[in-house]
Write a protein that holds these residues in place. Structure first.
Motif, short mmCIF file in Angstrom:
data_model
loop_
_atom_site.label_atom_id
_atom_site.label_comp_id
_atom_site.label_asym_id
_atom_site.label_seq_id
_atom_site.Cartn_x
_atom_site.Cartn_y
_atom_site.Cartn_z
N ALA A 57 0.82 -1.21 0.00
CA ALA A 57 0.00 0.00 0.00
C ALA A 57 0.85 1.25 0.00
N LEU A 58 2.11 1.13 0.40
CA LEU A 58 3.01 2.29 0.45
C LEU A 58 3.88 2.41 -0.79
N GLU A 59 3.73 1.48 -1.76
CA GLU A 59 4.63 1.48 -2.91
C GLU A 59 4.51 2.76 -3.73
N ALA A 60 3.27 3.23 -3.93
CA ALA A 60 3.10 4.45 -4.71
C ALA A 60 3.73 5.65 -4.02
N LEU A 61 3.64 5.68 -2.68
CA LEU A 61 4.26 6.78 -1.93
C LEU A 61 5.77 6.75 -2.09
N LEU A 62 6.38 5.56 -1.96
CA LEU A 62 7.83 5.44 -2.12
C LEU A 62 8.25 5.82 -3.53
N ASP A 63 7.48 5.35 -4.55
CA ASP A 63 7.82 5.68 -5.93
C ASP A 63 7.79 7.19 -6.15
N GLY A 64 6.77 7.86 -5.59
CA GLY A 64 6.64 9.30 -5.80
C GLY A 64 7.78 10.06 -5.16
N VAL A 65 8.17 9.71 -3.94
CA VAL A 65 9.27 10.42 -3.27
C VAL A 65 10.59 10.17 -3.99
N PHE A 66 10.81 8.91 -4.42
CA PHE A 66 12.08 8.61 -5.10
C PHE A 66 12.16 9.34 -6.44
N ARG A 67 11.02 9.39 -7.13
CA ARG A 67 11.02 10.04 -8.45
C ARG A 67 11.12 11.56 -8.35
N ASP A 68 10.32 12.16 -7.45
CA ASP A 68 10.23 13.62 -7.40
C ASP A 68 11.20 14.26 -6.41
N GLY A 69 11.73 13.48 -5.47
CA GLY A 69 12.70 14.04 -4.53
C GLY A 69 12.11 14.96 -3.48
N VAL A 70 10.79 14.94 -3.28
CA VAL A 70 10.19 15.80 -2.26
C VAL A 70 10.56 15.28 -0.88
N ALA A 71 10.60 16.20 0.11
CA ALA A 71 11.06 15.84 1.45
C ALA A 71 9.88 15.61 2.38
N ASP A 72 10.01 14.63 3.26
CA ASP A 72 9.07 14.39 4.36
C ASP A 72 7.62 14.30 3.87
N VAL A 73 7.29 13.27 3.12
CA VAL A 73 5.92 13.01 2.70
C VAL A 73 5.33 11.96 3.64
N ALA A 74 4.15 12.26 4.18
CA ALA A 74 3.55 11.38 5.17
C ALA A 74 2.23 10.80 4.66
N ALA A 75 1.91 9.59 5.14
CA ALA A 75 0.65 8.96 4.76
C ALA A 75 0.21 8.03 5.88
N GLU A 76 -1.10 7.98 6.10
CA GLU A 76 -1.66 7.06 7.08
C GLU A 76 -1.78 5.67 6.45
N VAL A 77 -1.52 4.65 7.26
CA VAL A 77 -1.57 3.29 6.73
C VAL A 77 -2.18 2.38 7.80
N ALA A 78 -3.01 1.44 7.36
CA ALA A 78 -3.62 0.45 8.24
C ALA A 78 -3.14 -0.93 7.80
N LEU A 79 -2.54 -1.67 8.71
CA LEU A 79 -1.97 -2.97 8.40
C LEU A 79 -2.53 -4.02 9.36
N ALA A 80 -2.15 -5.27 9.12
CA ALA A 80 -2.59 -6.36 9.99
C ALA A 80 -1.37 -7.08 10.54
N CYS A 81 -1.34 -7.30 11.85
CA CYS A 81 -0.26 -8.04 12.48
C CYS A 81 -0.44 -9.54 12.21
N PRO A 82 0.66 -10.31 12.34
CA PRO A 82 0.55 -11.76 12.06
C PRO A 82 -0.52 -12.44 12.92
N GLU A 83 -0.70 -11.95 14.17
CA GLU A 83 -1.71 -12.59 15.01
C GLU A 83 -3.11 -12.11 14.71
N GLY A 84 -3.27 -11.21 13.75
CA GLY A 84 -4.59 -10.78 13.32
C GLY A 84 -5.05 -9.46 13.89
N THR A 85 -4.33 -8.90 14.84
CA THR A 85 -4.73 -7.61 15.41
C THR A 85 -4.41 -6.49 14.44
N ALA A 86 -5.10 -5.35 14.63
CA ALA A 86 -4.91 -4.21 13.73
C ALA A 86 -3.70 -3.39 14.16
#
Length: 501
Positions: A51-80
């Motif tokens: 889910a963060l791949e587009a964010l990484l691609d944009g920062v690497f390509r454009d060189g902008v500094a300190d870009v932030a994004a909210e992300v929701a993931l799942a732990c191996p045990e199933g908790t959020a």
């Protein structure tokens, strides 16, 4: 310093984001697998990292500094797991882009103040050991210490976080470039007087005395971490700064050096504020349409005289259609944020006819300000419903934010390989600093927010997602002399550009 930092930090190299190094804090995140991440692609580290791949691609390509994004993931045990991903370019000593610095802050639960202070004290002590120069070490280690200090200084020079090191006598030993820029220092060798003149305030507006409330605490052996303050700049701007500090002691236990770390979280706070405002607008608009439909249904149910059931049923259908449009926009933007394309129902259609239909709809509440120019017919294979929504978003924004009374011109043209829709309006240009982030979710221009214009901050996100789903793109040109033009460029046949499945 990165290795011992409490901030989960990971370094990548190349445009494929190969993990070069991850500090213990990153490896300890609940979403991380037990095996070492070095050498793997970032997107393969844990479930949801893609889910963060587009964010990484944009920062690497454009060189902008300190870009932030909210992300929701799942732990191996199933908790959020909820976090804030902060991505910045990783530069070498010649300011060449080598990779990325990725920080994933765990916002699922707050860390106790006592634990943060203890960790900050250990981190500050260990990091500052590299700053001790020949004068405070044995003579036989002087050359090695000098080399370590030079290497650390080079690292500090390319960091996006601000770093200041003070001596025991309160003198400024060094300030890295990011720190000077963040605090507005013009001199390359700031003094304590420069820090005294900084207009720092607590979040409640009370004045903060840097020497007393920050430096004296660190030199007194009191570490602190992640304390947010406000920095009022001379031009009137206000920045949100997060401060941390710690000290290193000599062999006799006396404080030898003090380090102050600070990072700018203004963009994150502004994004939070705009997102809350946009969600308030979304809730209000949905409830308004729902209330209108419920009222009409109640009148039909009471069988009141003087009300035409057909008219009331039409109002219910229109209210439900508006709600359906709102929900579709929210779902489409969520797909875009998750890295999935907007699903399209492709078929043969005429782009000129779609634009004419949009103009007819807008004429009911914007007079006849929108005009159509260009070719009489531009046919291709596209998703008619999504293109209608995209053009409607661009045209309604132009009517809303453009110069009052001035026409909005929609031009539809065709080249040998593409169809082009340009929406132009007169009026004040969009500032360059707003243009960089205008297509991100929940982002609105400062002028729109100050002017009190209602909006969700999602329309342009959908427009870009729609263009990319068709294999096209959307561009923006905004100048004081020429006005503002959003251009939607599409291939004549979007079928080859669809993702499998």
């Amino acid at each position: 310093m990165v290795e011992r930092s409490p901030i989960p930090t990971l370094l990548t190299v190349t445009d494929e984001h190969i993990v070069r190094y991850a500090n213990p804090a990153f490896c300890g995140l609940p979403v991380m697998p037990p095996e070492a991440p070095a050498g793997a692609r970032f997107t393969s580290l844990f479930h949801g990292a893609e889910a963060l791949e587009a964010l990484l691609d944009g920062v690497f390509r454009d060189g902008v500094a300190d870009v932030a994004a909210e992300v929701a993931l799942a732990c191996p045990e199933g908790t959020a797991f909820h976090g804030t991903a902060i991505v910045a370019p990783l530069l070498d000593e010649r300011a060449r882009k080598r990779g990325l610095v990725v920080q994933l802050l765990d916002t699922t639960a707050q860390v106790t103040v006592r634990a943060r202070e203890a960790q900050a004290a250990r981190d500050a002590k260990e990091a500052n050991e590299k700053l001790i120069v020949a004068g405070i070490r044995e003579q036989e280690l002087a050359e090695r210490a000098s080399q370590s200090a030079a290497e650390l200084r080079a690292l500090l020079d390319v960091m996006s976080q601000g770093v200041t090191v003070f001596g025991a006598a309160r003198e400024v030993v060094l300030v890295n470039p990011a720190g000077r820029a963040m605090l507005g220092f013009s001199s390359e060798r700031p003094t304590l007087d420069d820090y005294r003149r900084c207009d720092l305030r607590h979040l409640d507006g009370a004045r903060l005395d840097f020497e007393q409330d920050v430096l004296s605490r660190v030199l007194g052996g009191e570490p602190f971490a992640e304390e947010e303050v406000l920095l009022h700049l001379p031009g009137g701007a206000v920045r949100h700064i997060v401060l941390s500090g710690g000290a290193v002691r000599d062999a006799r236990g006396r404080v030898a050096l003090a380090m102050n770390l600070y990072r700018d979280v203004t963009q994150v706070r502004e994004l939070e504020q705009v997102r809350e405002q946009c969600m308030s607008f979304i809730t209000h608009d949905l409830r308004g349409s729902m209330t209108a439909a419920m009222y009409a249904a109640e009148v039909i149910g009471m069988d009141r005289t003087g009300y035409d059931p057909q008219v009331l049923a039409g109002k219910i259908v229109r209210s439900l259609s508006r709600m359906d449009e709102m929900i579709r926009t929210l779902l489409d933007v969520q797909r875009i944020r998750a890295g999935h394309g907007i699903p399209l129902l492709l078929g043969a259609c005429d782009l000129v006819a779609i634009a004419r239909e949009v103009i007819d709809d807008l004429a009911s509440f914007h007079d006849q300000r929108a005009v159509l120019r260009g070719e009489a017919c531009v046919e291709g294979v596209w998703s008619q419903g999504e293109l209608r929504r995209a053009i409607w978003n661009l045209a309604s924004n132009a009517l809303k934010y453009g110069e009052s009374g001035a026409p909005v011109v929609i031009t539809v043209e065709k080249t040998s390989e593409h169809a082009v829709v340009a929406v132009h309006n007169e009026g004040p240009p969009i500032p360059a600093e707003d243009q960089d982030h205008l297509f991100a979710p929940f982002v609105r221009t400062r002028a729109a927010m100050v002017g009190g214009q209602r909006g969700w901050g999602l329309g342009l996100t959908f427009v870009r997602g729609c263009a990319e789903a068709h294999g096209g793109r959307v561009t923006l040109v905004s100048e004081a002399e020429r006005g503002t033009t959003f251009t939607l460029e599409l291939p004549l046949d979007s079928r080859p550009h669809q993702r499998p499945g």
